[in-house]
Enzyme design. Sequence first.
Site, PDB file in Angstrom:
ATOM      1  N   TYR A 110       0.736  -1.352  -0.031  1.00  0.00           N
ATOM      2  CA  TYR A 110      -0.014  -0.099  -0.082  1.00  0.00           C
ATOM      3  C   TYR A 110       1.042   1.224  -0.097  1.00  0.00           C
ATOM      4  CZ  TYR A 110      -0.293  -0.346   5.315  1.00  0.00           C
ATOM      5  OH  TYR A 110      -0.233  -0.241   6.567  1.00  0.00           O
ATOM      6  N   GLU A 111       0.109   2.491  -0.250  1.00  0.00           N
ATOM      7  CA  GLU A 111       0.923   3.863  -0.351  1.00  0.00           C
ATOM      8  C   GLU A 111       1.903   3.495  -1.612  1.00  0.00           C
ATOM      9  OE1 GLU A 111       0.155   6.279   0.921  1.00  0.00           O
ATOM     10  OE2 GLU A 111      -1.351   5.484   2.300  1.00  0.00           O
TER      11      GLU A 111
END
Lengths: 607, 607
Positions: free
Chosen positions: B456-457
């Site tokens: 994620y990110e």
Amino acid sequence: MYRAPVSEISHTLKHTVDFSAAMEKGRFGEEVSEDLVDAILDEAARFANEEMTPLGPNGDRDGVSVKDGTVTTAEGWADLYRRWIEGGWNAITGPEDFGGQGLPMALGLAVAEMWNSASVAFSLCPTLTMGAVEALEAHGTDELKAIYLEKLVSGEWTGTMNLTEPQAGSDLAALKAKAEPAGDGTYRIFGQKIYITYGEHDFTDNIVHLVLARLPDAPAGTRGISLFLVPKFIPNEDGTPGTRNDVYCHSVEHKLGIHGSPTCTMIYGDGKFGDEAGAIGWLIGEENRGLNCMFTMMNNARLLVGLEGVAIAEAAYQKALAYAEERRQGKAPGWDGQGMAPIVLHPDVRRNLLTMKALTGAARAICYACGIAIDLSHDPHGVSARGAASGAEGEADDTSKWSARANLLTPIAKAFSTDVGVDVANVGIQVHGGMGYVEETGAARLLRDARIAPIYEGTNGIQAIDLVMRKLPLADGRAVHDYIVELRQIAEKAGQSNTQALGATGERLTRALDDLDEVTTWLQERLQAGEHDIALAGATPYLRQFGLTAGGCYLAKGAMAGSGEGQAALARFFAENVLSETASLKDRVMTGAPSLSAAAEHALVTG
Amino acid sequence: MYRAPVSEISHTLKHTVDFSAAMEKGRFGEEVSEDLVDAILDEAARFANEEMTPLGPNGDRDGVSVKDGTVTTAEGWADLYRRWIEGGWNAITGPEDFGGQGLPMALGLAVAEMWNSASVAFSLCPTLTMGAVEALEAHGTDELKAIYLEKLVSGEWTGTMNLTEPQAGSDLAALKAKAEPAGDGTYRIFGQKIYITYGEHDFTDNIVHLVLARLPDAPAGTRGISLFLVPKFIPNEDGTPGTRNDVYCHSVEHKLGIHGSPTCTMIYGDGKFGDEAGAIGWLIGEENRGLNCMFTMMNNARLLVGLEGVAIAEAAYQKALAYAEERRQGKAPGWDGQGMAPIVLHPDVRRNLLTMKALTGAARAICYACGIAIDLSHDPHGVSARGAASGAEGEADDTSKWSARANLLTPIAKAFSTDVGVDVANVGIQVHGGMGYVEETGAARLLRDARIAPIYEGTNGIQAIDLVMRKLPLADGRAVHDYIVELRQIAEKAGQSNTQALGATGERLTRALDDLDEVTTWLQERLQAGEHDIALAGATPYLRQFGLTAGGCYLAKGAMAGSGEGQAALARFFAENVLSETASLKDRVMTGAPSLSAAAEHALVTG
């Protein structure tokens, strides 16, 4: 959804590890023909694809439940097992005298890869049974064989291995389970065993436990351990299960993965199913020689665990590739289609996928090569040189050579391949992005399932120690160098090849083999100098160096024996993108030990 | 059980990344003193150790339940959250004008590491709130700030980031959520967002969603995306939550790990809590400039995700070390105690533990260094050069330099550290042997929790692309070389050091830096030549090469600034046992691309 990669498996088996050449020499008997092999692979693929793969996830979802010592497996699994043994799959490598087909181990491995790709958790059950068959066949009395072997070969009953106790894991010298002679030729077994795979289940109406325990007067350590056969139900005269024996599953572990496989704590002789006089057991092999008997099954079990790594890696690769071909995000170099590009075209994703596939192929070849070596360590009359003391006289040179080869390759097949299983499954999650973290996708399950294989059947650290301390000295140190010489022939051929698609493969392999040779000799010198701590410090990087180098050679060999451009491209990718790790591993082995030992006292402190 | 490693965190912060030097120069204002820093670290450690760590596993065990859009978190977590914000922890880096303490980012990171070691799943909630604070502070209107900032700074309300949609993950150009001007200055939001961390929960009585959506006349692609603030409850005049807005949690994901953290599918404007006129939202920043606003929060969120990797690695290391000191198996070289040796004495186990600790320390220093760079990119009056266009005029050279440094280090901090988190947690399982695979031990949970961070990110592949394509060109390519020059000073000092305990650290670092310099220049040349596919093919190995090299330098710097033998021994272990991987990575970057692209068409085929 996993589809058995029949042509890849077949090509690796026949050509990369020379099954076909051995078959043509008649090494597997007259019945084993190309047609037979193809028919078996095709039919196994059908069963794996159509019957086993769809039920695999049930095990992860349902897990196993235990109540009053009774274990219930996942929806459909008991029935799947029955169909599987009805298909004769449990028996394909089993001894012909007891209803088996007596087919080569290497072929059995090729087929077992498919079962394990479909579901490792399910396939563990027959893996353990196969080990029991081997131990019993090699060391059991004729009477025990007559009672048990046919049923274990067919899979009507299953087998287990009972080694571990809470205080005795890697170090079996510490085990405490007791065995007392009952005076009637049987023994009474007492104790607790943990991590017993399929120690209890609902697939069959009897389970045959092989149990390590100590006799009252046994010497301390590993030379005081004996092996016993302890059936769940004591067979009647007619072979049907009779009286319940005093052994049961106390509980099952809550594990990271392989949820479908019951991992049992087994209690022997506590009186739950008896009079506290102990579970009834029969000795296998000689008293206090149980570890030797167990090693018969452990060697092959280690190879089969290595194969689990291959199998999961293959399943993870297929899943990731399918996703990467379908999922579209962003613009990729060279993409001129409509809208977003399939992510398989992004170089970084492609690197991930190629790394997955190359490592999988390398590990597969190493495992199959180990399987072939086991097959060739049996003389054509079926006697194995492998179990015998090293350098045993009276064996044909050829079988001795292959026996040493099998022994050399076993720890590499186990540890390298299971690390590959974890690494490839891990990268497989990454290829899926956020979808990889969601359990429904199935990519995460493969990592969870893969994670046990570097641990059980001897941790990969133990395998590395085995490789360095026991396998490098084989045949006075020549066994390993003979193997490297063989691998050099592949590298030379690749270097001389006109196949442009191989790129710098030959040169890269030669460099890696030079390094492997050098490090191997250096480690052998450390052992001869008694510098065991230095050798041990480098064991794990050395094993990986070995695995990568051998794996790279096999990929090249397979490519040169094949016709597809893909194989050459993959071998080249391995040689030019994966293999360079070996230089760093060499450095770790040869210069890493001083800082490892210097750091012992202070660096580990937390604060 | 995790114990916050206060002295290590403190030493890394103060001396390895020069927090103390900056503090002494007054860069953080007069209030920030050594005493204050120590008091904060000690008190945070107390809260992490005593209050948060014991409740961490509840999240994994209980997960979250969702019913009619209401999410219930794990036992004790809502109360834990209230105690945590009452302690003022949410506010320590928040703007002083809105009730925050305005403390440096780097100090906030040091503290956040402890929360994340105690429970990443819990700590994700404030991580997201911090992002919302930053975006709102930088881009919100005064009116929005007045309504929301104080409550977000204190943690009375929490914030979320709503980017991802099923078809738009890494490629936000594909997003479809719609925003329509309502004519009264507000907008109406429609659409579905997935993977929304803490999109719904029971910690607070309001949740502030930051949502990317497209206006009706917006251009296609990323230049047509706007950012909106959409509260769960629209605040009343008095600041209390008022009317329910038409946004809700439809479902939560069944994930591999971070079970305690609700990962929500959020539905906007479907009429469940309204009249189908859409969820009411307020524009943040300018129309169609939403991605710029989002990047304000994403940069820091990326660093915080990197820190999750550090935090999990630390927790995994502590757990493995404790086990290895207690567990006894076999004989280890030099062991002359009674019975079996603690496994920490086996060289292979020690290699695992030292590798875990060294990688953790390296990743920690990189993350903190990125944090310091962010702090120093603000001029003493609080204006950041970072958000501004590169090379913005009127900023002090110093802040521009640090802004570029922060931008350079962000993808490395994110990707290298999260890979370290997974690798270290993975090795941690291995140190535990069979116990590592059993969930009760907690080692497996750390791997499951760690596995999301590389995804994620911005996946780690995206980070690598960001590093190569956007960060290497910073300041006309000088930013990265200036940084390497700084790292060289560490290597030189280590080489000149009389500390025998550093072994060959200086020489090894210099070699790695030579390689990094060479590869960096080579990649910059590829970019200038427009050979993007070649640069992209090497992005991931390059990022790791960078991380290992910088990390090794920081460990050496910390060791030279410290007094403990352990730090020098660890820096040496890293230099002599870990760092050699960089040579192989260099090879992959500079020679790997042709085989990667050659293999595209055929090698991936399955069969």
